[in-house]
Enzyme design. Sequence first.
Site, PDB file in Angstrom:
ATOM      1  N   GLY A  28       0.810  -1.222   0.000  1.00 36.05           N
ATOM      2  CA  GLY A  28       0.000   0.000   0.000  1.00 36.05           C
ATOM      3  C   GLY A  28       0.839   1.265   0.000  1.00 36.05           C
ATOM      4  O   GLY A  28       0.460   2.266   0.612  1.00 36.05           O
ATOM      5  N   GLU A 151       6.827   8.566  -5.487  1.00 36.49           N
ATOM      6  CA  GLU A 151       6.792   7.150  -5.102  1.00 36.49           C
ATOM      7  C   GLU A 151       7.633   6.343  -6.084  1.00 36.49           C
ATOM      8  O   GLU A 151       7.434   6.414  -7.295  1.00 36.49           O
ATOM      9  CB  GLU A 151       5.337   6.645  -5.112  1.00 36.49           C
ATOM     10  N   LYS A 234      12.836  -0.152  19.227  1.00 31.78           N
ATOM     11  CA  LYS A 234      13.819  -1.089  18.693  1.00 31.78           C
ATOM     12  C   LYS A 234      14.108  -0.768  17.219  1.00 31.78           C
ATOM     13  O   LYS A 234      15.267  -0.703  16.802  1.00 31.78           O
ATOM     14  CB  LYS A 234      13.260  -2.520  18.830  1.00 31.78           C
ATOM     15  N   ASP A 251      -3.644  -2.587   9.928  1.00 33.06           N
ATOM     16  CA  ASP A 251      -4.821  -2.842   9.095  1.00 33.06           C
ATOM     17  C   ASP A 251      -6.018  -2.030   9.587  1.00 33.06           C
ATOM     18  O   ASP A 251      -6.299  -1.982  10.783  1.00 33.06           O
ATOM     19  CB  ASP A 251      -5.196  -4.336   9.146  1.00 33.06           C
ATOM     20  N   CYS A 391     -18.110   1.295 -21.133  1.00 37.54           N
ATOM     21  CA  CYS A 391     -17.286   1.057 -22.320  1.00 37.54           C
ATOM     22  C   CYS A 391     -17.674  -0.251 -23.001  1.00 37.54           C
ATOM     23  O   CYS A 391     -18.722  -0.309 -23.631  1.00 37.54           O
ATOM     24  CB  CYS A 391     -15.811   1.148 -21.966  1.00 37.54           C
ATOM     25  N   GLU A 415     -14.967  -6.145 -33.407  1.00 42.38           N
ATOM     26  CA  GLU A 415     -13.855  -6.587 -32.545  1.00 42.38           C
ATOM     27  C   GLU A 415     -13.938  -8.104 -32.300  1.00 42.38           C
ATOM     28  O   GLU A 415     -12.927  -8.771 -32.148  1.00 42.38           O
ATOM     29  CB  GLU A 415     -13.898  -5.840 -31.195  1.00 42.38           C
ATOM     30  N   HIS A 517     -15.277   6.249 -19.273  1.00 44.25           N
ATOM     31  CA  HIS A 517     -15.004   5.596 -17.977  1.00 44.25           C
ATOM     32  C   HIS A 517     -15.256   6.579 -16.828  1.00 44.25           C
ATOM     33  O   HIS A 517     -14.314   7.210 -16.338  1.00 44.25           O
ATOM     34  CB  HIS A 517     -13.544   5.132 -17.927  1.00 44.25           C
ATOM     35  N   GLU A 519     -15.703   6.013 -13.813  1.00 44.32           N
ATOM     36  CA  GLU A 519     -15.021   5.606 -12.577  1.00 44.32           C
ATOM     37  C   GLU A 519     -13.680   6.322 -12.411  1.00 44.32           C
ATOM     38  O   GLU A 519     -13.200   6.485 -11.297  1.00 44.32           O
ATOM     39  CB  GLU A 519     -14.838   4.074 -12.546  1.00 44.32           C
TER      40      GLU A 519
HETATM   41  N1  GLN Z   1     -12.687  -3.211 -26.499  1.00 45.07           N
HETATM   42  C1  GLN Z   1     -13.540  -2.078 -26.613  1.00 45.07           C
HETATM   43  C2  GLN Z   1     -12.934  -0.990 -27.495  1.00 45.07           C
HETATM   44  O1  GLN Z   1     -11.774  -0.969 -27.751  1.00 45.07           O
HETATM   45  C3  GLN Z   1     -13.909  -1.512 -25.247  1.00 45.07           C
HETATM   46  C4  GLN Z   1     -12.749  -0.945 -24.480  1.00 45.07           C
HETATM   47  C5  GLN Z   1     -13.047  -0.699 -23.035  1.00 45.07           C
HETATM   48  O2  GLN Z   1     -13.935  -1.309 -22.437  1.00 45.07           O
HETATM   49  N2  GLN Z   1     -12.278   0.159 -22.413  1.00 45.07           N
HETATM   50  O3  GLN Z   1     -13.648  -0.139 -27.957  1.00 45.07           O
END
Ligand code: GLN
Length: 547
Positions: A28, A151, A234, A251, A391, A415, A517, A519
């Site tokens: 970590g 880091e 120590k 932890d 995605c 794909e 994305h 996230e």
């Molecule tokens: N494989 C897909 C693409 O290239 C989705 C990529 C992903 O989920 N980041 O478009």
Amino acid sequence: MIMETEKDKKARVTKYIFVFGGVVSSLGKGIAAASLGLLLKQRNFKVTIMKLDPYINVDPGTMNPFQHGEVYVTDDGAETDLDLGHYERFLGYSLSKANNTTAGQVYYTVILKEREGQYLGKTVQVIPHITDEIKRRIAVFDGEYDFVIVEIGGTVGDIESLPFLEAARQFAIERGFNNALNIILTYVPYIKSAGELKTKPTQHSVKALMEHGIVPDIILCRSETKLNKELKAKIALFCNVDEDSVIDLYDVDTIYEVPLILSKSNLDEIVLRKLNVPSNGLDLEEWKTFVRRIKNPQHRVKVGLVGKYVKYRDSYKSILEAFIHAGSINNTAVDVELIDSEELTEENCESFLQDLDGVLVGPGFGRRGIEGKIIAIKYVRENKIPFFGICLGMQCAIIEFARNVCGLENANSTEFDKKTKYNVIDLMEEQKKITNKGGTMRLGQYPCKIIPGTLAYSTYNQELVFERHRHRYEVNNEYREIFEKHGMVMSGLSPDGNLVEMIELRDHPWFIGVQFHPELKSRAVTGAPLFIGFIRAALKHRKSKET
Ligand code: GLN
């Protein structure tokens, strides 16, 4: 914010804090660096954090998630180490490609310079040429920040990290000891048969670090339980540091508690003292509320995360963290069930999915596991369970809808099936000419215009949002009309209207797919709108089942 002039920047002396790792990896270090960053930021200092990775890949973009975990993408489109995700989540602001350097990048730069003839007449060597390039990269934020935390990836003693240790040693000497500080994070294992915590591995790691001419100022000790005073004394004695500079990192329930325990041990105060910086007041109130809510939630939901990399949790790091943020904001504990898409079939999917309050189908690459994702999406669409596709997850939702609602038999992404008759997901035009795999996807932050009146709009409460991307394929515009006719809404588009960024279903309580994305921009305390909305929908779904 007051704009800084060049003169202000020149007047600022940036202090550097190096963080090394001892004994084993995965202790970590990234979280410790991020926590210290937060503590200094909450004292009103300007802070940034940098990760130096000793591997030879130029970036982790071509590595399998099982090798490296998630690839984190910055606003400016760099594919980076997942520790940058921790830094951004803790600091609460965006970093850039300059925050992550790999040995690959360092060598690449030096070799290109050699070919250009910039070292004419000289032998190009690790010292000084490679180390100079590392030092140049460490210094890019000079004057801009009060503190740069650096880091160093890997553990002391790895062959690959030697040039980085040497560069750090030289850098500290050049800057003067008031301006650079060394922290080592080590492990203090509990040996069950002896019933004791052992300090020897820490002593050995510190010795190894000192063999490279680097003397630690602070030792962070990872352990299962707290270290008592004698043990700390120590370690201090054997490792040549002050007693209060041996800090235990035991932890805790959540990684977001780490800054709180480090501040209790005065880590930030000690850093300021050793670097001769006058102390500023520390404000951790918001952070404490955030942690309190994680630890004492009022509600609980169970969501499924369907993907093919589920055996390695680090592959979905940012998604799992985004759930924690959104959970805290909704006062809800989010139990995440990781479901391997390769195991899902028409026959068994009900047993996997029926009890869930929401299902997220995650990002990914390649054909393996796709059909299981499509089966899961069909189930949650028909059973009105909240769905969130990210995605590849959104691309699978398009394929499922095309096949099962629009009647486009065997529709697919090129794909997975190059010759498919209905190529509902296809390569973007500019991607068709690309032959090099590294760093050539659609990467980084792009704007997305949200259509008013949609679920997406009420979730973001904004018309223009900026989210990060990492993909080569996109929704094929030829099919947009058919999808819309059957009840799918293209709720977010690129400002020129050419790329589908978000989709949703008219006839479903919460069904959203996004090409980007979200996230990657979910931060502790503030979260990400789509995750907050998804967890809220999951909670509503749960309550509707209970009544
Ligand atoms: N494989 C897909 C693409 O290239 C989705 C990529 C992903 O989920 N980041 O478009």
